[in-house]
Write an enzyme that holds these catalytic residues in place. Structure first.
Site, PDB file in Angstrom:
ATOM      1  N   CYS A  37     -22.760 -19.031  -9.784  1.00  0.00           N
ATOM      2  CA  CYS A  37     -23.352 -18.645 -11.068  1.00  0.00           C
ATOM      3  C   CYS A  37     -22.391 -18.922 -12.231  1.00  0.00           C
ATOM      4  CB  CYS A  37     -23.771 -17.174 -11.059  1.00  0.00           C
ATOM      5  SG  CYS A  37     -22.428 -16.071 -10.675  1.00  0.00           S
ATOM      6  N   ASP A  39     -19.825 -17.175 -13.179  1.00  0.00           N
ATOM      7  CA  ASP A  39     -19.258 -15.986 -13.830  1.00  0.00           C
ATOM      8  C   ASP A  39     -17.769 -15.849 -13.518  1.00  0.00           C
ATOM      9  OD1 ASP A  39     -21.852 -15.668 -14.458  1.00  0.00           O
ATOM     10  OD2 ASP A  39     -22.042 -13.606 -13.770  1.00  0.00           O
ATOM     11  N   CYS A  62     -23.068 -12.528 -16.485  1.00  0.00           N
ATOM     12  CA  CYS A  62     -24.401 -11.959 -16.668  1.00  0.00           C
ATOM     13  C   CYS A  62     -24.349 -10.462 -17.026  1.00  0.00           C
ATOM     14  CB  CYS A  62     -25.209 -12.155 -15.394  1.00  0.00           C
ATOM     15  SG  CYS A  62     -24.630 -11.110 -14.051  1.00  0.00           S
ATOM     16  N   CYS A 106     -22.815  -9.473  -8.062  1.00  0.00           N
ATOM     17  CA  CYS A 106     -22.074  -9.198  -9.298  1.00  0.00           C
ATOM     18  C   CYS A 106     -21.183  -7.967  -9.106  1.00  0.00           C
ATOM     19  CB  CYS A 106     -23.025  -8.953 -10.460  1.00  0.00           C
ATOM     20  SG  CYS A 106     -24.382 -10.127 -10.560  1.00  0.00           S
TER      21      CYS A 106
HETATM   22 FE1  FES Z   1     -23.301 -14.066 -10.721  1.00  0.00          FE
HETATM   23 FE2  FES Z   1     -23.867 -11.967 -12.096  1.00  0.00          FE
HETATM   24  S1  FES Z   1     -25.183 -13.662 -11.730  1.00  0.00           S
HETATM   25  S2  FES Z   1     -21.968 -12.433 -11.240  1.00  0.00           S
END
Ligand code: FES
Length: 125
Positions: A37, A39, A62, A106
Site C-alpha cells: 500500500c 504506507d 491511510c 495497518c
Molecule cells: Fe496499508 Fe493502511 S492501507 S497501512
C-alpha cells in the site's frame, strides 16, 4: 451516501492525531512500511529508567495507519519497555473499537513500528 467504515474513535484519532511529530534526540527510532500500500511509519521514543517517557510518530498513509499510530503512542507513553513489548495489534484494534478487516495490517504496522523503535533503543545500550 456510503457509510463510513471506521469507528468514531478511529476518526477522532485521524482528524486530531495525538503525539504527531518527530523527537530530534530520540533514544530509539522505528521505521516500517508496507510495500503493497506504500504506507510508511516512523515512531520515535524517549526512554528513562526503562520507561517510555515520550513517543511521537510520523505516518504517511491511510486513515487506519494514522489512527493506529496515534493510539499506540497514547498506549506506549508512560509504560515500561517490557510492557510495551507485550502490546499487540489486537490491543490496538480493541482500543479503537474496531477496524475493517481489510485494515488490520495497518494496526500491525503501528505495533511493528513501536517494536522496531524499542529494538533500536536496545541495540544502542
Ligand atoms: Fe496499508 Fe493502511 S492501507 S497501512
Amino acid at each position: 451516501m456510503p457509510t463510513c467504515p471506521y469507528t468514531k474513535k478511529v476518526m477522532q484519532h485521524f482528524n486530531k492525531p495525538h503525539n504527531f511529530g518527530e523527537i530530534k534526540d530520540a533514544d530509539g527510532i522505528g521505521k516500517v512500511g508496507n510495500k503493497q500500500c506504500g504506507d510508511v511509519m516512523y515512531l520515535y521514543i524517549k526512554v528513562k529508567n526503562n520507561k517510555i517517557t515520550d513517543v511521537k510518530f510520523q505516518t504517511f498513509g491511510c486513515v487506519a495507519a494514522i489512527a493506529t499510530s496515534s493510539v499506540i503512542t497514547d498506549m506506549a507513553k508512560g509504560i515500561t519497555i517490557a510492557q510495551a513489548k507485550k502490546l499487540t495489534k489486537d490491543s490496538v484494534v480493541k482500543k479503537l473499537g474496531s477496524l475493517p478487516p481489510i485494515k488490520y495490517h495497518c494496526s500491525i504496522l503501528a505495533v511493528d513500528a513501536l517494536h522496531a523503535a524499542i529494538k533500536d533503543y536496545e541495540s544502542k545500550q
